[in-house]
Scaffold this motif. Structure first.
Motif, PDB file in Angstrom:
ATOM      1  N   GLU A 255       0.825  -1.204   0.000  1.00  0.00           N
ATOM      2  CA  GLU A 255       0.000   0.000   0.000  1.00  0.00           C
ATOM      3  C   GLU A 255       0.861   1.257   0.000  1.00  0.00           C
ATOM      4  O   GLU A 255       0.552   2.241  -0.662  1.00  0.00           O
ATOM      5  CB  GLU A 255      -0.929  -0.004   1.222  1.00  0.00           C
ATOM      6  N   GLN A 256       1.956   1.203   0.745  1.00  0.00           N
ATOM      7  CA  GLN A 256       2.860   2.355   0.811  1.00  0.00           C
ATOM      8  C   GLN A 256       3.523   2.602  -0.549  1.00  0.00           C
ATOM      9  O   GLN A 256       3.644   3.750  -1.000  1.00  0.00           O
ATOM     10  CB  GLN A 256       3.931   2.120   1.874  1.00  0.00           C
ATOM     11  N   GLU A 257       3.923   1.536  -1.211  1.00  0.00           N
ATOM     12  CA  GLU A 257       4.540   1.669  -2.532  1.00  0.00           C
ATOM     13  C   GLU A 257       3.538   2.184  -3.562  1.00  0.00           C
ATOM     14  O   GLU A 257       3.876   3.020  -4.409  1.00  0.00           O
ATOM     15  CB  GLU A 257       5.118   0.331  -2.976  1.00  0.00           C
ATOM     16  N   LEU A 258       2.290   1.700  -3.477  1.00  0.00           N
ATOM     17  CA  LEU A 258       1.260   2.178  -4.393  1.00  0.00           C
ATOM     18  C   LEU A 258       0.976   3.666  -4.185  1.00  0.00           C
ATOM     19  O   LEU A 258       0.780   4.414  -5.146  1.00  0.00           O
ATOM     20  CB  LEU A 258      -0.031   1.379  -4.196  1.00  0.00           C
ATOM     21  N   GLU A 259       0.951   4.084  -2.923  1.00  0.00           N
ATOM     22  CA  GLU A 259       0.714   5.499  -2.635  1.00  0.00           C
ATOM     23  C   GLU A 259       1.846   6.353  -3.185  1.00  0.00           C
ATOM     24  O   GLU A 259       1.619   7.444  -3.734  1.00  0.00           O
ATOM     25  CB  GLU A 259       0.585   5.698  -1.121  1.00  0.00           C
ATOM     26  N   SER A 260       3.074   5.864  -3.060  1.00  0.00           N
ATOM     27  CA  SER A 260       4.232   6.571  -3.616  1.00  0.00           C
ATOM     28  C   SER A 260       4.136   6.667  -5.139  1.00  0.00           C
ATOM     29  O   SER A 260       4.398   7.722  -5.729  1.00  0.00           O
ATOM     30  CB  SER A 260       5.525   5.851  -3.217  1.00  0.00           C
ATOM     31  N   LEU A 261       3.724   5.563  -5.784  1.00  0.00           N
ATOM     32  CA  LEU A 261       3.560   5.573  -7.236  1.00  0.00           C
ATOM     33  C   LEU A 261       2.439   6.526  -7.656  1.00  0.00           C
ATOM     34  O   LEU A 261       2.553   7.226  -8.665  1.00  0.00           O
ATOM     35  CB  LEU A 261       3.239   4.165  -7.737  1.00  0.00           C
ATOM     36  N   ARG A 262       1.355   6.551  -6.869  1.00  0.00           N
ATOM     37  CA  ARG A 262       0.243   7.448  -7.183  1.00  0.00           C
ATOM     38  C   ARG A 262       0.716   8.902  -7.205  1.00  0.00           C
ATOM     39  O   ARG A 262       0.405   9.661  -8.133  1.00  0.00           O
ATOM     40  CB  ARG A 262      -0.880   7.289  -6.161  1.00  0.00           C
ATOM     41  N   GLU A 263       1.492   9.288  -6.202  1.00  0.00           N
ATOM     42  CA  GLU A 263       1.994  10.658  -6.140  1.00  0.00           C
ATOM     43  C   GLU A 263       2.949  10.956  -7.285  1.00  0.00           C
ATOM     44  O   GLU A 263       2.912  12.045  -7.872  1.00  0.00           O
ATOM     45  CB  GLU A 263       2.697  10.897  -4.790  1.00  0.00           C
ATOM     46  N   GLU A 264       3.800   9.993  -7.616  1.00  0.00           N
ATOM     47  CA  GLU A 264       4.738  10.210  -8.718  1.00  0.00           C
ATOM     48  C   GLU A 264       3.999  10.314 -10.048  1.00  0.00           C
ATOM     49  O   GLU A 264       4.370  11.103 -10.921  1.00  0.00           O
ATOM     50  CB  GLU A 264       5.773   9.086  -8.772  1.00  0.00           C
ATOM     51  N   LEU A 265       2.942   9.524 -10.207  1.00  0.00           N
ATOM     52  CA  LEU A 265       2.153   9.586 -11.433  1.00  0.00           C
ATOM     53  C   LEU A 265       1.438  10.931 -11.566  1.00  0.00           C
ATOM     54  O   LEU A 265       1.254  11.441 -12.677  1.00  0.00           O
ATOM     55  CB  LEU A 265       1.140   8.439 -11.480  1.00  0.00           C
ATOM     56  N   LYS A 266       1.045  11.510 -10.451  1.00  0.00           N
ATOM     57  CA  LYS A 266       0.433  12.844 -10.486  1.00  0.00           C
ATOM     58  C   LYS A 266       1.442  13.872 -10.981  1.00  0.00           C
ATOM     59  O   LYS A 266       1.120  14.748 -11.801  1.00  0.00           O
ATOM     60  CB  LYS A 266      -0.086  13.229  -9.101  1.00  0.00           C
ATOM     61  N   HIS A 267       2.672  13.765 -10.487  1.00  0.00           N
ATOM     62  CA  HIS A 267       3.734  14.678 -10.940  1.00  0.00           C
ATOM     63  C   HIS A 267       4.030  14.447 -12.424  1.00  0.00           C
ATOM     64  O   HIS A 267       4.248  15.390 -13.181  1.00  0.00           O
ATOM     65  CB  HIS A 267       5.001  14.477 -10.113  1.00  0.00           C
ATOM     66  N   PHE A 268       4.027  13.179 -12.816  1.00  0.00           N
ATOM     67  CA  PHE A 268       4.298  12.851 -14.215  1.00  0.00           C
ATOM     68  C   PHE A 268       3.195  13.399 -15.119  1.00  0.00           C
ATOM     69  O   PHE A 268       3.476  13.947 -16.194  1.00  0.00           O
ATOM     70  CB  PHE A 268       4.411  11.338 -14.380  1.00  0.00           C
ATOM     71  N   GLU A 269       1.937  13.285 -14.676  1.00  0.00           N
ATOM     72  CA  GLU A 269       0.835  13.789 -15.475  1.00  0.00           C
ATOM     73  C   GLU A 269       0.942  15.298 -15.665  1.00  0.00           C
ATOM     74  O   GLU A 269       0.682  15.827 -16.760  1.00  0.00           O
ATOM     75  CB  GLU A 269      -0.507  13.436 -14.834  1.00  0.00           C
ATOM     76  N   ALA A 270       1.358  16.006 -14.629  1.00  0.00           N
ATOM     77  CA  ALA A 270       1.548  17.456 -14.747  1.00  0.00           C
ATOM     78  C   ALA A 270       2.648  17.770 -15.755  1.00  0.00           C
ATOM     79  O   ALA A 270       2.554  18.731 -16.533  1.00  0.00           O
ATOM     80  CB  ALA A 270       1.896  18.046 -13.380  1.00  0.00           C
ATOM     81  N   LYS A 271       3.684  16.949 -15.767  1.00  0.00           N
ATOM     82  CA  LYS A 271       4.785  17.130 -16.718  1.00  0.00           C
ATOM     83  C   LYS A 271       4.300  16.884 -18.142  1.00  0.00           C
ATOM     84  O   LYS A 271       4.667  17.610 -19.081  1.00  0.00           O
ATOM     85  CB  LYS A 271       5.926  16.167 -16.363  1.00  0.00           C
ATOM     86  N   VAL A 272       3.451  15.867 -18.319  1.00  0.00           N
ATOM     87  CA  VAL A 272       2.903  15.565 -19.646  1.00  0.00           C
ATOM     88  C   VAL A 272       2.028  16.724 -20.129  1.00  0.00           C
ATOM     89  O   VAL A 272       2.087  17.121 -21.298  1.00  0.00           O
ATOM     90  CB  VAL A 272       2.080  14.258 -19.617  1.00  0.00           C
ATOM     91  N   GLU A 273       1.219  17.278 -19.254  1.00  0.00           N
ATOM     92  CA  GLU A 273       0.356  18.401 -19.629  1.00  0.00           C
ATOM     93  C   GLU A 273       1.182  19.611 -20.041  1.00  0.00           C
ATOM     94  O   GLU A 273       0.846  20.320 -20.999  1.00  0.00           O
ATOM     95  CB  GLU A 273      -0.569  18.760 -18.465  1.00  0.00           C
ATOM     96  N   LYS A 274       2.290  19.827 -19.346  1.00  0.00           N
ATOM     97  CA  LYS A 274       3.188  20.925 -19.705  1.00  0.00           C
ATOM     98  C   LYS A 274       3.803  20.681 -21.073  1.00  0.00           C
ATOM     99  O   LYS A 274       3.939  21.606 -21.884  1.00  0.00           O
ATOM    100  CB  LYS A 274       4.286  21.062 -18.643  1.00  0.00           C
ATOM    101  N   ASP A 328      11.241   5.159 -17.047  1.00  0.00           N
ATOM    102  CA  ASP A 328      11.596   4.761 -15.681  1.00  0.00           C
ATOM    103  C   ASP A 328      10.382   4.195 -14.934  1.00  0.00           C
ATOM    104  O   ASP A 328      10.482   3.161 -14.256  1.00  0.00           O
ATOM    105  CB  ASP A 328      12.168   5.950 -14.906  1.00  0.00           C
ATOM    106  N   LEU A 329       9.244   4.874 -15.067  1.00  0.00           N
ATOM    107  CA  LEU A 329       8.031   4.398 -14.396  1.00  0.00           C
ATOM    108  C   LEU A 329       7.585   3.044 -14.959  1.00  0.00           C
ATOM    109  O   LEU A 329       7.209   2.144 -14.202  1.00  0.00           O
ATOM    110  CB  LEU A 329       6.908   5.420 -14.572  1.00  0.00           C
ATOM    111  N   SER A 330       7.637   2.900 -16.276  1.00  0.00           N
ATOM    112  CA  SER A 330       7.229   1.643 -16.907  1.00  0.00           C
ATOM    113  C   SER A 330       8.100   0.489 -16.442  1.00  0.00           C
ATOM    114  O   SER A 330       7.600  -0.614 -16.178  1.00  0.00           O
ATOM    115  CB  SER A 330       7.309   1.767 -18.433  1.00  0.00           C
ATOM    116  N   SER A 331       9.412   0.739 -16.320  1.00  0.00           N
ATOM    117  CA  SER A 331      10.328  -0.314 -15.880  1.00  0.00           C
ATOM    118  C   SER A 331      10.022  -0.743 -14.449  1.00  0.00           C
ATOM    119  O   SER A 331       9.993  -1.937 -14.136  1.00  0.00           O
ATOM    120  CB  SER A 331      11.779   0.185 -15.981  1.00  0.00           C
ATOM    121  N   ARG A 332       9.785   0.241 -13.579  1.00  0.00           N
ATOM    122  CA  ARG A 332       9.489  -0.072 -12.179  1.00  0.00           C
ATOM    123  C   ARG A 332       8.201  -0.874 -12.049  1.00  0.00           C
ATOM    124  O   ARG A 332       8.133  -1.872 -11.319  1.00  0.00           O
ATOM    125  CB  ARG A 332       9.381   1.221 -11.378  1.00  0.00           C
ATOM    126  N   ILE A 333       7.174  -0.450 -12.774  1.00  0.00           N
ATOM    127  CA  ILE A 333       5.883  -1.127 -12.666  1.00  0.00           C
ATOM    128  C   ILE A 333       5.950  -2.511 -13.304  1.00  0.00           C
ATOM    129  O   ILE A 333       5.360  -3.467 -12.802  1.00  0.00           O
ATOM    130  CB  ILE A 333       4.783  -0.250 -13.291  1.00  0.00           C
TER     131      ILE A 333
END
Length: 342
Positions: A255-274, A328-333
């Motif tokens: 659960e802790q790892e999933l929460e960490s991934l969720r937050e990183e994905l939010k940052h990644f989504e903001a980067k994609v929008e930019k 990097d995210l794809s490799s981790r997941i």
């Protein structure tokens, strides 16, 4: 397999003649400026792309793909020198990846570059086809439904186009795996080829299986959303982020790892929008530049060229960051999914 094997295999691909003839306008267009690629054949590919009819956004995307590939190839060369790629697995993967890049942007000499000349940002909702009757049926159902606002329909269209691109890249991988093996037989000895088969077979099947799983998940999501509309509690909007999050929830993460991934994905989504923002600005700048090129106002032309160059560099920079972060995210997941299957 010696380092010369990769060079020779890639040289065989680069020797393929470009598809079709070029108009006099295209023939007289100067290739893009040198991109400071340290690998000569990647610089050659980049210059070849300048002679094709690619949009500014696609050229920026290609630049990002080639830069990431170059970084991986230079890393492989160091490993190879230290004897850390004894079975040639990384070398073969590099070769396949470059085949995919070449096919994706129409640099392999084939006429049909489905992703090379199209851009979903400016394509509009009716200026492209989905190449799959199932997708066409779902899309027609969604766009005639009252469940979607205009903004939601545009968002859904991006998901459909993303799914189409995933299927296309999967098919490219299937094709290039066999093409790579055919070329390998001409540049390595039978003993080396036999040694490669054992180590590469599992890796190739793993890669294809991961992509097919993502495609199946994506189609089920499109089917569900097309019928039911968007869930108001949906966490993400970017198709690539949705894919990654769906995969992560299937992995062997705490659960802790999933929460960490969720937050990183939010940052990644903001980067994609930019990155999307810079892509749109680049396209607008390109249209303005084309408009003023026929005028005699040298000062206006100079200002537009300067703005275009600045946006082009920023788009390349953001594109590299997005694709590297996605990698990097794809490799981790993926590692989490593989561990879950053990």
């Amino acid at each position: 397999m010696g380092p010369g094997s990769l060079a020779l295999a890639l040289a065989l691909l680069l020797a393929a003649p470009p598809a079709g003839g070029r108009s006099s306008r295209e023939a007289n267009e100067a290739p893009p400026a040198a991109a400071d690629f340290r690998v000569a054949r990647l610089e050659q590919l980049w210059r070849k792309a300048g002679r094709l009819h690619l949009s500014a956004v696609k050229l920026a995307e290609l630049h990002s793909d080639l830069k990431i590939h170059e970084k991986e190839e230079l890393s492989w060369k160091k490993l190879k020198a230290e004897g850390l790629d004894p079975d040639g697995e990384r070398e073969a993967r590099l070769r396949r990846n470059l085949h995919v890049i070449m096919a994706k942007y129409g640099l392999d000499g084939k006429k049909d570059a489905q992703l090379g000349a199209t851009n979903y940002i400016t394509g509009g909702l009716e200026n492209d086809v989905l190449d799959d009757p199932r997708l066409e049926k779902l899309w027609n159902k969604a766009k005639t439904s009252s469940k979607f606002s205009k903004e939601e329909l545009e968002k859904l269209w991006r998901e459909f186009k993303h799914h189409k691109e995933k299927v296309h890249e999967y098919n490219l991988l299937l094709e290039t795996v066999s093409r790579t093996e055919d070329i390998s037989k001409n540049v390595i000895s039978p003993l080396e080829e036999e040694a490669l088969k054992e180590g590469l077979l599992h890796q190739k099947h793993r890669e294809l299986k991961d992509q097919m799983q993502s495609i199946n998940q994506g189609f089920e999501r499109l089917r569900r959303v097309s019928h039911q509309g968007y869930d108001a509690s949906s966490e993400f909007e970017e198709p690539r982020v949705i894919d990654l999050w769906d995969m992560a929830k299937l992995g062997n993460f705490t659960e802790q790892e999933l929460e960490s991934l969720r937050e990183e994905l939010k940052h990644f989504e903001a980067k994609v929008e930019k990155h999307h923002h810079y892509q749109k600005q680049l396209e607008v700048s390109q249209e303005k530049l084309r408009h003023v090129e026929g005028t005699r106002d040298k000062e206006l032309l100079s200002r537009n060229k300067e703005k275009y160059s600045a946006l082009e560099e920023k788009t390349k920079e953001m594109g590299y960051k997005v694709k590297k972060h996605l990698q990097d995210l794809s490799s981790r997941i993926s590692r989490g999914l593989q561990h879950n299957e053990l």
